[in-house]
Design a protein around this motif. Structure first.
Motif, mmCIF file in Angstrom:
data_model
loop_
_atom_site.group_PDB
_atom_site.id
_atom_site.type_symbol
_atom_site.label_atom_id
_atom_site.label_comp_id
_atom_site.label_asym_id
_atom_site.label_seq_id
_atom_site.Cartn_x
_atom_site.Cartn_y
_atom_site.Cartn_z
ATOM 1 N N GLY A 1 0.808 -1.209 0.000
ATOM 2 C CA GLY A 1 0.000 0.000 0.000
ATOM 3 C C GLY A 1 0.839 1.256 0.000
ATOM 4 N N ILE A 2 0.163 2.371 -0.125
ATOM 5 C CA ILE A 2 0.821 3.675 -0.170
ATOM 6 C C ILE A 2 0.145 4.576 0.854
ATOM 7 N N LYS A 3 0.944 5.269 1.622
ATOM 8 C CA LYS A 3 0.410 6.162 2.649
ATOM 9 C C LYS A 3 -0.285 7.349 1.986
ATOM 10 N N ALA A 4 -1.569 7.515 2.290
ATOM 11 C CA ALA A 4 -2.353 8.586 1.681
ATOM 12 C C ALA A 4 -2.391 9.840 2.544
ATOM 13 N N ALA A 5 -2.205 9.696 3.849
ATOM 14 C CA ALA A 5 -2.260 10.854 4.741
ATOM 15 C C ALA A 5 -1.536 10.522 6.038
ATOM 16 N N LYS A 6 -0.986 11.551 6.649
ATOM 17 C CA LYS A 6 -0.387 11.387 7.967
ATOM 18 C C LYS A 6 -1.531 11.466 8.979
ATOM 19 N N ILE A 7 -1.791 10.379 9.655
ATOM 20 C CA ILE A 7 -2.912 10.297 10.584
ATOM 21 C C ILE A 7 -2.406 10.478 12.016
ATOM 22 N N VAL A 8 -2.985 11.472 12.693
ATOM 23 C CA VAL A 8 -2.698 11.698 14.111
ATOM 24 C C VAL A 8 -4.026 11.693 14.853
#
Length: 140
Positions: free
Chosen positions: A27-34
């Motif tokens: 997969g590919i990271k779509a957003a930095k999730i915090v």
């Protein structure tokens, strides 16, 4: 690509920043999730002229143009899309299908004068009733 979180944040990213995954890809990271900004609610492939609808848990809906959301990188957190109350969250996003129809109506060839009459000659020709050689109306 337009992505949104349940915390009311969204971002727009160029599709070229997402590489094609082959078999066995992780997969590919779509957003930095915090935690403060919430989890990913949805992602849509959009055009700059599209409008997005964001639906909240309390039943609210906001409509915004895609080009009003700043374009950022793939691995960023995004910008605030909607102000939410303490117990509210974004539950979904959708592309506004009506936005394309409105643009077509505005960009159409027919124009109206001050009286509301159509001034496009091709539209007037379509409404004209002709006669054939026998004197009969061709609109029968």
């Amino acid at each position: 690509m337009f992505t949104a979180t349940d915390g009311g944040y969204a971002k727009r990213t160029n599709v070229d920043e997402y590489r094609v995954q082959g078999r066995g890809g992780l997969g590919i990271k779509a957003a930095k999730i915090v935690e403060d900004r919430g989890s990913l609610v949805g992602a849509l492939v959009v055009e700059e002229t599209d409008e997005i609808l964001a639906i909240t848990l309390s039943g609210g809906v906001i409509r915004t143009r895609v080009n009003e959301v700043r374009e950022t990188g793939r691995d960023t957190m995004g910008v605030q899309l909607i102000n939410l109350g303490k117990r509210d969250a974004v539950v979904g996003i959708a592309r506004n299908a009506e936005a394309g129809r409105e643009a077509e109506e505005v960009d159409g060839d027919a124009a109206e004068d001050a009286d509301g009459a159509v001034t496009d000659e091709s539209a007037q020709d379509e409404n004209a009733v002709g006669t054939d050689e026998g004197g009969q109306s061709s609109a029968e």
